[in-house]
Design a protein around this motif. Sequence first.
Motif, short mmCIF file in Angstrom:
data_model
loop_
_atom_site.label_atom_id
_atom_site.label_comp_id
_atom_site.label_asym_id
_atom_site.label_seq_id
_atom_site.Cartn_x
_atom_site.Cartn_y
_atom_site.Cartn_z
N UNK A 124 0.79 -1.06 -0.24
CA UNK A 124 0.21 0.01 -0.03
C UNK A 124 0.78 1.68 0.07
N UNK A 125 -0.19 1.86 -0.49
CA UNK A 125 1.01 3.56 -0.61
C UNK A 125 1.79 4.25 0.39
N UNK A 132 10.38 4.17 0.88
CA UNK A 132 11.50 5.43 -0.28
C UNK A 132 12.34 6.75 0.53
N UNK A 133 11.05 7.12 1.69
CA UNK A 133 11.98 8.16 2.68
C UNK A 133 12.79 7.00 3.03
N UNK A 158 -3.38 -10.17 3.15
CA UNK A 158 -2.96 -9.99 1.80
C UNK A 158 -2.80 -8.78 0.97
N UNK A 159 -1.93 -8.61 -0.39
CA UNK A 159 -1.41 -7.83 -1.28
C UNK A 159 -2.05 -7.10 -2.20
N UNK A 160 -2.80 -6.30 -2.09
CA UNK A 160 -3.32 -4.80 -3.01
C UNK A 160 -4.00 -4.79 -4.12
N UNK A 195 2.10 -2.44 -13.39
CA UNK A 195 1.42 -0.22 -13.89
C UNK A 195 1.92 0.18 -12.31
N UNK A 196 2.27 -0.62 -10.96
CA UNK A 196 2.38 -0.39 -9.78
C UNK A 196 3.85 -0.18 -9.50
#
Length: 519
Positions: A124-125, A132-133, A158-160, A195-196
């Motif tokens: 999840x984002x 990333x930070x 579970x993955x998104x 895409x993600x």
Amino acid sequence: MTDQVEKWGLFEVSCRARVSGNPFEADFGAEFQHSEHSVKVAGFYDGEGVFKVRFMPQIEGEWTYTTYSDVRDLEGQQGRFACVAPSSDNHGPVGVVDSLRFAYADGTPYIPVGTTCYVWNLQGDELEEQTLRTLEQAPFNKMRMCVFPKRYTFNMNEPPSYPFPRKVTQSEKTSRTGEPSNDWDFSRFNPDYFQHLEKRILDLQRRGIEADLILFHPYDSGAWGFDRMPAEVNDRYLKYLVARLASFRNLWWSFANEYDLFPERTMQDWDHYMQLVQQIDPYDHLRSIHNCMAFYDHTKPWVTHCSIQSGYVHRVPLWMKKYGKPIVIDECGYEGDIHMVWGDLSPEEMVLRFWIGFTLGGYVTHGETYVNPEEVLWWSKGGQLRGESVPRIAFLREIFEQAPAAGLTPIGRIDNETVNMLEGTPGLFDQSSDVDRIIAEGRWNVEAGGYCGNDYFMFYFGMHQPGSRNFNLPPGSFRIDVIDTWNMTLESVAENASGEVTVALPGRKYMAIRIVRRA
């Protein structure tokens, strides 16, 4: 105005078309032409009636292209673009040079200082952005990560989304077995999922991090069946990945994590996967395969470097000699405190393994497994780094990036496991070369040592705590530095040393000595 893309950048052609039947089965691609140089590149279906082909130009100047397809609306489309000089932070893809080293395409040396976050890209984002930070403040320039989701200890979520669409919804399923999951439509892909994945690979690229992408792994436990797909699905999946991702310059292909834990797959299967990708990847990205216990035969020509799981980092010289390729110990164990022996290394032990591996001319990859209430462990989900090894690995990276670009050759330390105490070991006290003579007592008297010609020497003492070490320097003048690898200090103790010298040490663990010829 002609489109422009920098060398080793990404040029994309996007076309729309209606297709009767399965659009993922359409034959589509383009041929790119630069003077006498031609490259044929496969395209892919990206959903919503959109077909794409991506290209990474490796020659500056004007390029033209013409699409090909068995779909009339996609056939014969033409265009052109200009490939311009790369930007300052674009050095191109990484490749192997001089058999045992890595460099970017522009010749800039590359020293892999990697970490492992297996499924950070499927959290999840919010958590992914935190990862990333964290990476922006970390020393890592390579990330080991998976395409498929993972079901394992500390990885039960579970993955998104999923790589394939479902034939039925989850609520319609009445049972779950360890057999291949038959509710996936393996004839199609889920473009949103890929895409993600692309987004996160490009996020790494912008931070100067190579994506060491793991294509298969055995940690499915019957949850989804992605570890036991039919053979034709595996091939179609690999072709789709190459079409989508090969134009990303920071991509490495890792064909499996612990390949030897797939009971249904043969060595011929793994050979086939690697040969297939080698054949269809227009850019010849790096290719490796990671073991649990049994090593893959890394001498095979489709393997570019050795990806190894082992805590025996002293064996780097043996592997270098056996395989003749770069040695990357991608799993030496993890710093952490979980209940498994592979994930409870102290930070001191992790740093020690890094220093031994790098001093001997190899490379070592980091991982971290500290238990926390959220069960967000870096090794799999990313998030925050909690351990003490990371700043010390940053210090190591700085030291070894100052070493000669040609890399270090290991000094032939005697491996006690190979010594025949009755018959003796030939060469144990041999001092026939400058490299052998530099250690006054002989090459047996070193924990880990590496050199580059007669100009650069590195000695690491690990758990030993000598008060001094003696050296016979080659002709010339040398600077001698004493390095405290744990406290991250470097002290120059001699600026113009020559001949026989004794270097005083503080009698502490984790010390190193660097000897560099004066210009």
